[in-house]
Design a protein around this motif. Sequence first.
Motif, PDB file in Angstrom:
ATOM      1  N   ARG A 251       1.489  -1.629  -3.543  1.00  0.00           N
ATOM      2  CA  ARG A 251       0.935  -2.847  -4.154  1.00  0.00           C
ATOM      3  C   ARG A 251       0.801  -2.690  -5.673  1.00  0.00           C
ATOM      4  O   ARG A 251       1.101  -3.609  -6.434  1.00  0.00           O
ATOM      5  CB  ARG A 251      -0.407  -3.193  -3.526  1.00  0.00           C
ATOM      6  N   TYR A 252       0.343  -1.532  -6.100  1.00  0.00           N
ATOM      7  CA  TYR A 252       0.188  -1.260  -7.527  1.00  0.00           C
ATOM      8  C   TYR A 252       1.527  -1.371  -8.250  1.00  0.00           C
ATOM      9  O   TYR A 252       1.640  -2.064  -9.278  1.00  0.00           O
ATOM     10  CB  TYR A 252      -0.415   0.140  -7.715  1.00  0.00           C
ATOM     11  N   THR A 253       2.548  -0.710  -7.724  1.00  0.00           N
ATOM     12  CA  THR A 253       3.848  -0.756  -8.385  1.00  0.00           C
ATOM     13  C   THR A 253       4.464  -2.149  -8.312  1.00  0.00           C
ATOM     14  O   THR A 253       5.140  -2.574  -9.250  1.00  0.00           O
ATOM     15  CB  THR A 253       4.816   0.299  -7.807  1.00  0.00           C
TER      16      THR A 253
ATOM     17  N   TYR B  30       4.231  -8.928  -6.972  1.00  0.00           N
ATOM     18  CA  TYR B  30       3.054  -9.177  -6.135  1.00  0.00           C
ATOM     19  C   TYR B  30       2.323 -10.391  -6.680  1.00  0.00           C
ATOM     20  O   TYR B  30       2.092 -10.484  -7.882  1.00  0.00           O
ATOM     21  CB  TYR B  30       2.138  -7.952  -6.145  1.00  0.00           C
TER      22      TYR B  30
ATOM     23  N   GLU C  54      -0.161 -12.689  -8.216  1.00  0.00           N
ATOM     24  CA  GLU C  54      -1.381 -12.446  -8.999  1.00  0.00           C
ATOM     25  C   GLU C  54      -2.367 -13.606  -8.898  1.00  0.00           C
ATOM     26  O   GLU C  54      -3.573 -13.398  -8.886  1.00  0.00           O
ATOM     27  CB  GLU C  54      -1.012 -12.237 -10.478  1.00  0.00           C
TER      28      GLU C  54
ATOM     29  N   LYS D 170       2.769  -4.927  -8.415  1.00  0.00           N
ATOM     30  CA  LYS D 170       2.078  -5.698  -9.458  1.00  0.00           C
ATOM     31  C   LYS D 170       2.668  -5.395 -10.830  1.00  0.00           C
ATOM     32  O   LYS D 170       2.880  -6.305 -11.637  1.00  0.00           O
ATOM     33  CB  LYS D 170       0.583  -5.387  -9.435  1.00  0.00           C
ATOM     34  N   LEU D 171       2.932  -4.105 -11.099  1.00  0.00           N
ATOM     35  CA  LEU D 171       3.522  -3.745 -12.390  1.00  0.00           C
ATOM     36  C   LEU D 171       4.897  -4.370 -12.573  1.00  0.00           C
ATOM     37  O   LEU D 171       5.277  -4.732 -13.683  1.00  0.00           O
ATOM     38  CB  LEU D 171       3.643  -2.219 -12.508  1.00  0.00           C
ATOM     39  N   ALA D 172       5.637  -4.504 -11.481  1.00  0.00           N
ATOM     40  CA  ALA D 172       6.991  -5.058 -11.542  1.00  0.00           C
ATOM     41  C   ALA D 172       7.014  -6.579 -11.445  1.00  0.00           C
ATOM     42  O   ALA D 172       8.081  -7.188 -11.495  1.00  0.00           O
ATOM     43  CB  ALA D 172       7.840  -4.459 -10.424  1.00  0.00           C
ATOM     44  N   GLY D 173       5.843  -7.198 -11.288  1.00  0.00           N
ATOM     45  CA  GLY D 173       5.775  -8.645 -11.172  1.00  0.00           C
ATOM     46  C   GLY D 173       6.225  -9.160  -9.809  1.00  0.00           C
ATOM     47  O   GLY D 173       6.628 -10.311  -9.684  1.00  0.00           O
TER      48      GLY D 173
ATOM     49  N   LEU E 140      -1.064   9.702 -12.817  1.00  0.00           N
ATOM     50  CA  LEU E 140      -0.988   8.843 -14.003  1.00  0.00           C
ATOM     51  C   LEU E 140      -1.852   9.386 -15.133  1.00  0.00           C
ATOM     52  O   LEU E 140      -2.849  10.067 -14.895  1.00  0.00           O
ATOM     53  CB  LEU E 140      -1.468   7.429 -13.666  1.00  0.00           C
TER      54      LEU E 140
END
Length: 90
Positions: free
Chosen positions: A39-41, A48, A50, A43-46, A24
């Motif tokens: 998990r990171y991706t 996971y 929050e 979260k970016l995609a909504g 990145l």
Amino acid sequence: RVQVEEWSSLKPDTPLGSMPVLVLGDNGEQYCQSMSLARYTAKLAGLYPEEDALEALVVDEVMDACNEIQNTIPSYGQDDSEEDKEAKRQ
């Protein structure tokens, strides 16, 4: 995608000497560990949770269980002698 022939030269420059690696930013910062990247991706995609820690716990539980299953299946029987394979079947 990294080809098998390329891996030995790339491995020393990867975090923890493993794949997958997510690169990145402009400086090429590298991140690793498949479940962390998932998990990171998510979260970016909504995808996971929050706000709800308990819901996040359930998601993590399922992800980790799937990861454990995935880690045991491929190794079963690979590079084993026929005697070892038969012993594992017992």
